[in-house]
Design a protein around this motif. Sequence first.
Motif: not given
Length: 464
Positions: A227-252
């Motif tokens: 998986d690390s090789y795949l993302l590096a070859t594509l020039g992509l990085a997985l976003p940092p882990k976000d384990e929030r239990k409460v978060f806001a979402v736009r009604k739209l």
Amino acid sequence: MAGISEGPHAFFRLGPAENGQAQCFAVQRGSISGRVNADYFHPERLLALRALRQLAQALDCPRLAQLVDFIRHPIQSPGPGCLSLAHVQSHTGELVPTNRKVTGSCFVFQRGDVLFARLGAYLNKVHAAESDGGCSPEFHVLRVKNHEALHPDYLAAILRSNLTLAQTRHMMTGNTHPRLTYEDVVNLVIPLPDIGKQARLVSEMDAARAERRAKLAEANALLADFDSYLLATLGLALPPKDERKVFAVRKLDCGSQARLNADYFHPERILALHALEHSAQALDCPRLAQLVDFIRHPIQSPGPGCLSLAHVQSHTGELVLTNKKVTGTCFVFQRGDVLFARLGAYLNKVHAAESGGCCSPEFYVLRIKDSKALHPDYLAAILRSSLTLAQTQYMMTGNTHPRLTHEDVTNLVFPVPTPAVQETIAAEARRRREEARRLRAGAEAGWQAAKCWFEAQLLGPAPP
């Protein structure tokens, strides 16, 4: 199975001849007492008993009930670590991950106990407990009475040996859930060398087990790091882990998606989508439905090789052995198709078919529209990647059997590099897969050799 009596013998027929070998055999009528089923008198079991009788001339061979206590300490609410048959690997006794959860009453066991399967003796599931825990009633919990006379790891090894399996696989009763009776288990005969020899045998088997684990760990690391090789070859990085239990979402956003469940708007999924939007500046990022057809060619009577979710290893897509049998309508697939799990997306089960076959409806069968534009090994790799998993594990609906909807799967977005880059990624995937399989084959061959050595130390070398 059928039996007929003639003179001093009873003749049993197991079924039609298989592989040129007759399925009929004779048993002295005087040997039949209380059991008339043919399998109980199968030549394999009788030969194993004969070997034990010969062994008893040089070794003590007591019954199992003389050596262990059968522990039945129930707990009504088992924890998440409670062991079922699915958690114990056949022929090795190693614990393996599974999504099977145990409900109802369970038995407590402690370190040093041996778990011996009551159900499906042919699966040969015997586990020497390395820590305290709980297990389903599918197991007998055996506790050694005298550790100065019997080593628990030796007990597990001999119960797992071909000498015992040759008996137990022919002793089961019942059709739907064939099992060993309590009477048969307590009367199993165990060859018992002195404790010093037991310790030497256990030491050698521990060394073989450690070597097997090391090779399997190396194989797993090869595949897990892809998986690390795949993302590096594509020039992509997985976003940092976000384990929030409460978060806001736009009604739209809620209105545009027509989805109100919180998981669908989980920060981890949203950040993964943002990463894909950013990569779209350099890479084509089409929807899955633009690149593949969803194949649904049903068959009503699947063969024994039909694939279920249990046959596909999580995160690697490799096929694994399982006793799970698929019934009902299944879908046909062909070489080059990709099987993408509809159920339990968090299990991350994606398989690139190397030959034709059939699979349960637990999978979507994806067939590439243009093989020049998309490589099947690349498709399987990107669908199995952490970037895709960060989306799909939050998109499931349903409580009992959470699954991905057809609409969500068809609208999955993923990066598609040039065919040359795809081929580079596919070649590396093949290389790692072949090396991992070589390591696994070596691990299993070494373990089988160790088991044969173990039995030879008791019975002598096998005849040529």
